[in-house]
Design an enzyme around this catalytic site. Sequence first.
Site, PDB file in Angstrom:
ATOM      1  N   THR A 246      12.610  24.781 -13.952  1.00  0.00           N
ATOM      2  CA  THR A 246      13.446  25.947 -14.238  1.00  0.00           C
ATOM      3  C   THR A 246      13.461  26.888 -13.034  1.00  0.00           C
ATOM      4  O   THR A 246      14.515  27.386 -12.625  1.00  0.00           O
ATOM      5  CB  THR A 246      12.912  26.690 -15.493  1.00  0.00           C
TER       6      THR A 246
ATOM      7  N   ASN B 287      19.350  14.583 -19.868  1.00  0.00           N
ATOM      8  CA  ASN B 287      18.139  14.378 -20.663  1.00  0.00           C
ATOM      9  C   ASN B 287      18.416  14.123 -22.143  1.00  0.00           C
ATOM     10  O   ASN B 287      17.614  13.499 -22.823  1.00  0.00           O
ATOM     11  CB  ASN B 287      17.224  15.597 -20.532  1.00  0.00           C
TER      12      ASN B 287
ATOM     13  N   CYS C 283      18.879  23.293 -35.929  1.00  0.00           N
ATOM     14  CA  CYS C 283      17.737  23.833 -36.662  1.00  0.00           C
ATOM     15  C   CYS C 283      16.444  23.741 -35.883  1.00  0.00           C
ATOM     16  O   CYS C 283      15.469  24.380 -36.226  1.00  0.00           O
ATOM     17  CB  CYS C 283      17.584  23.080 -37.971  1.00  0.00           C
TER      18      CYS C 283
END
Lengths: 147, 384
Positions: free
Chosen positions: B73, B152, B326
């Site tokens: 990141t 990914n 979810c």
Amino acid sequence: MKQIGYSEKVMEHFMNPRNVGVIENPDGYGKVGNPVCGDLMEIFIKVLDDKIEDIKFRTFGCGSAIAVSSMITEMAKGKSLDEAMKISRKDVADELGGLPPQKMHCSNLGADALHEAIKSYWVKIGKLKQEDITKDESHEGDACPAQ
Amino acid sequence: MGGIYLDHQSAMPLDPRVLEFAKTCLVEDFGNPSALHSVGLSAKTAVEEARAKVADLINAEDSSSIIFTASATEANNLAIKGTALRNAAKGKKILASSIEHISVLNSMKELQKGGFELTLAPVDGMGVVDLSALESLLSKETVLTSIMYANNEIGTVEPMQEISEMVQEKGMFLHADAVAAEGRVPIDVQKDGIDLLTISSNDMYGPQGAAALYVSPKVKLQPSLVGGGQERGLRPGTENLFAIAGMGEAARLARLEMANESERLKHIRDRLIEEISKLDEAYLTGHPTKRLAHHASFRFSRIEGESILLTMDAMFGIQISTGSACSSRTLEPSHVLLAIGLKHEEAHGSMVMTLGRDNDPSQVSSIVGAVNQTVQRLRMLSPL
């Protein structure tokens, strides 16, 4: 997934859900949620002497949606309709040992589905008029967080 | 608990050989690489050896092109914001594919708030970047284009050489997030024509806490952090010696073992895809052939991904991942699944399996059996 952390009770109901299925010719039927949002729940009730004699559910959704459905059927079974109407979303979540905060809104539809089922029965026996039912739209269509 | 771990895209175990190699950095060669005494120098040597090994993995022209960071990141942030901000005078357009990792997309959006013009290039139904759309979106002002080497969530490998030719001809710099691809497909930044490339340590069995950004000698960057000048001033801060040394060793092993391991995993992957695709209303997501060797991803109608994940784990001891809304913090379904054209209700039913060293062909029948039972159980519960 690491933020989810379901309680043991949620997992127990998710893995062994009670009262799964359909009641043919139910006295009351409630359906809430939307597959677009990822949760859809339906509840069937059979009423005898103003009490919930039998109750079944079917749910499309995440772990908490299924656990909530199972728990609400357990909580409502045998109760009078007036008592069952008082079961709130929070009561179900408390009974399950709590739900993760982000699940409180989207997956906690059990009480709403139950209340709809009871109201549909009251309409059937003439205690309520169809137009008196203000349907909770908060889980329909464009209101879901995913939209 | 004797389960089957199929979530190597999320986290991988540390290779014991890497641990053995790098642990001296915790107890003996623990020095600060900036210190001039002998303990510092041996730490410095460990960092530079790691840098060379990482450079070898991606065939960088020089090990000084490798900048260590603490995460992929961070490397993505540095690549995107660093390049765009430093080169803003040359153009203020930025471009990414619609299936990039969130750290790429959010870095781009931050630049957008600062006045850059952001466009997302669409992908087709299998997740391959639409090259004609990309070509039409590129211009001389496009200071940075970011396209992931492979995805990914759906395993699709992008045509990097065609993309880089296009960017070289029509735009400026190309960044590739190679976290999903590293250690699985051979990457050659020179041959592929990539200017900036992100890889992480843990995605090739190295320790967590290290990643690297390859920066071609022709690209100038503006650092995100300022400090004591480590990593050529592009990423100051005392080096995470253990993680960096481990990443280097992991890169060396990946370079040597990748071809055989990918071939081995591809056989398992193909059997999983063949068997699981036979199930009722089960569909492969991503490209059937241009896909990562360790990656099998699907969607199932009428059921929800988090329930799949929980059932597979609790009932069968098998760990998978999902792009279901979810299971995310935002409660939004995966932007990748929406970008390949799935409807929301379809994106909710996704399952991703990513294989690794501990998986073997003998597990296929148990995995397929578990998926079959999981899908049947959840469909029995479903009103759809």
